[in-house]
Enzyme design. Structure first.
Site, mmCIF file in Angstrom:
data_model
loop_
_atom_site.group_PDB
_atom_site.id
_atom_site.type_symbol
_atom_site.label_atom_id
_atom_site.label_comp_id
_atom_site.label_asym_id
_atom_site.label_seq_id
_atom_site.Cartn_x
_atom_site.Cartn_y
_atom_site.Cartn_z
ATOM 1 N N GLU A 57 0.836 -1.218 0.000
ATOM 2 C CA GLU A 57 0.000 0.000 0.000
ATOM 3 C C GLU A 57 0.867 1.263 0.000
ATOM 4 O O GLU A 57 0.404 2.330 0.393
ATOM 5 C CB GLU A 57 -0.940 0.017 1.207
ATOM 6 N N HIS A 81 -6.790 -2.641 10.036
ATOM 7 C CA HIS A 81 -8.088 -3.276 9.801
ATOM 8 C C HIS A 81 -8.807 -3.426 11.139
ATOM 9 O O HIS A 81 -9.090 -4.547 11.563
ATOM 10 C CB HIS A 81 -7.908 -4.636 9.142
ATOM 11 N N HIS A 129 -2.287 2.545 8.414
ATOM 12 C CA HIS A 129 -3.394 1.799 7.796
ATOM 13 C C HIS A 129 -3.570 0.506 8.582
ATOM 14 O O HIS A 129 -2.598 -0.225 8.805
ATOM 15 C CB HIS A 129 -3.090 1.503 6.329
ATOM 16 N N HIS A 167 -12.732 -2.891 3.497
ATOM 17 C CA HIS A 167 -11.293 -3.089 3.628
ATOM 18 C C HIS A 167 -10.763 -2.731 5.022
ATOM 19 O O HIS A 167 -10.360 -3.606 5.773
ATOM 20 C CB HIS A 167 -10.592 -2.273 2.527
HETATM 21 ZN ZN LIG Z 1 -5.413 -3.180 4.195
#
Ligand SMILES: [Zn+2]
Length: 216
Positions: A83, A104, A102, A165
């Site tokens: 990413e 989850h 980032h 996501h």
């Molecule tokens: Zn991710």
């Protein structure tokens, strides 16, 4: 949400804080396995980012990768995060951003799966730290489309949800970006409980206006 220029940190210091942040995110259950990625800006044209595909709980400073804002490899033995482009897009657009996280987070990501954002008029902590958290349209992870989707939301927000996501937060330094990620998940948990026991009571416009919104 814009703010002053980020404090510049050395690559070594950035590495230590990234490793500590990765462990904390994993311990808090906000990432699992090789999920998530973290970066810190260490110069006008340089950032330190987590490597591709490694379990974040096992991360060591030697695993981190130095890249330029153009995405060129400048140091480290591993490949950068898949990413990486998402991080680069945020740093290019926001000179005041010094770190990007980032993850989850399961409850907040549940909101993202349902297409429901975190409102900016319910919880004081969330309002002052994050502002409203929108859900941005789904894009295949690791593609340029993720960055394309996030750019329009970089101002006026401390983070966004990525549909189906996860979540992205940013800030002047890694501490703020990390706190925003933890706060987003906490707000999502509280909202979930509120909706299951009754209805969510928003604050008034005047009450929201009284809450300061720090930059970054
Ligand atoms: Zn991710």
């Amino acid at each position: 949400m814009t703010g002053p220029e980020p404090a510049r940190v050395s690559a070594g210091e950035a590495g230590r804080t990234i490793v500590a942040c990765a462990r904390r995110l994993w311990q808090a259950g906000l990432i699992a396995g090789a999920d998530g990625n973290i970066s810190v800006r260490v110069g006008d044209d340089l950032l330190v980012v987590t490597p591709r595909g490694m379990p974040k709980a096992d991360l060591e400073a030697a695993d981190l990768v130095l890249v330029s804002l153009a995405g060129d490899h400048r140091g480290g033995f591993r490949l950068p995060s898949s990413e990486l482009d998402l991080h680069l897009r945020i740093y290019r657009e926001r000179q005041d951003v010094g770190a990007v996280v980032h993850a989850h987070p399961p409850t907040a990501t549940g909101f993202a799966v349902a297409g429901v954002g975190i409102p900016g008029d319910v919880l004081p902590e969330s309002i002052s730290l994050l502002g409203p958290v929108p859900v941005i349209p789904y894009a295949t992870p690791g593609t340029l489309a993720v960055g394309d989707g996030i750019v329009p939301y970089l101002r006026g927000h401390g983070g966004v949800l990525l549909a189906n996501h996860g979540a992205v937060t940013w800030g002047a330094d890694l501490q703020l970006a990390q706190i925003r990620m933890e706060s987003m998940e906490h707000a999502a948990r509280i909202l979930l409980v509120a909706r299951s026991v009754g209805h969510v009571t928003p604050l008034t416009e005047a009450q929201v206006a009284e809450l300061t919104r720090p930059g970054g």
